[in-house]
Design an enzyme around this catalytic site. Structure first.
Site, PDB file in Angstrom:
ATOM      1  N   CYS A  76       0.830  -1.205   0.000  1.00  0.00           N
ATOM      2  CA  CYS A  76       0.000   0.000   0.000  1.00  0.00           C
ATOM      3  C   CYS A  76       0.867   1.258   0.000  1.00  0.00           C
ATOM      4  CB  CYS A  76      -0.899   0.016   1.229  1.00  0.00           C
ATOM      5  SG  CYS A  76      -2.082  -1.338   1.304  1.00  0.00           S
ATOM      6  N   GLU A  82       0.714   3.902   1.945  1.00  0.00           N
ATOM      7  CA  GLU A  82       1.126   4.339   3.275  1.00  0.00           C
ATOM      8  C   GLU A  82       2.353   3.565   3.752  1.00  0.00           C
ATOM      9  OE1 GLU A  82      -3.438   4.540   3.032  1.00  0.00           O
ATOM     10  OE2 GLU A  82      -1.835   3.258   2.272  1.00  0.00           O
ATOM     11  N   CYS A  86      -6.160   1.351   4.952  1.00  0.00           N
ATOM     12  CA  CYS A  86      -6.653   0.030   5.322  1.00  0.00           C
ATOM     13  C   CYS A  86      -6.185  -0.291   6.755  1.00  0.00           C
ATOM     14  CB  CYS A  86      -6.170  -1.028   4.336  1.00  0.00           C
ATOM     15  SG  CYS A  86      -4.416  -1.447   4.475  1.00  0.00           S
TER      16      CYS A  86
END
Length: 135
Positions: free
Chosen positions: A55, A57, A89
């Site tokens: 992801c 992040e 998430c």
């Protein structure tokens, strides 16, 4: 909006444009503000073996750590959803928590508008490194 927040939001939007997402076609960008004022970006990087996808992040955190940063104050995240604010998430929330609960989080729409929240709000009753010292 302060100049720092403007830059953070702008950089997360730019990072989203760099996403490698041929499978989901769901680009995500993130920009992290370090305690000393640096901004580190990340985008999602997908893999044909879906579980190996990283992801935005987590990409940003990993880049920041490689550059020697360990303290952070804020993160801006964005995707292509225009009609609502979308947060990180659960896995990314937990990874961010590794570096403290006192983060400001800017959930950013593609037009640059954002909703300010906090990591503690997004991940209440979180497991953290402090729990490992309680044994």
């Amino acid at each position: 909006m302060t100049d720092t927040v403007k830059e953070l939001v702008s950089k997360c939007l730019q990072a989203r444009d760099m996403a490698y997402c041929p499978y989901s076609r769901f680009p995500v960008g993130a920009a992290i503000l370090t305690a000393d004022g640096a901004i580190i970006t990340g985008c999602n990087v997908e893999n044909a073996s879906y579980g190996l996808t990283v992801c935005a992040e987590r990409t940003a955190i990993q880049r920041a750590v490689v550059e020697g940063h360990r303290q952070f104050t804020a993160i801006a995240v964005t995707c292509d959803i225009k009609d609502r604010f979308v947060g990180p998430c659960g896995a990314c929330r937990q990874v961010l928590m590794e570096f403290g609960s006192d983060w400001t989080v800017y959930l950013t729409k593609p037009d640059g508008s954002y909703k300010q929240t906090s990591l503690s709000e997004l991940l209440p009753l979180a497991f953290s490194p402090a729990h490992l010292t309680k044994n």
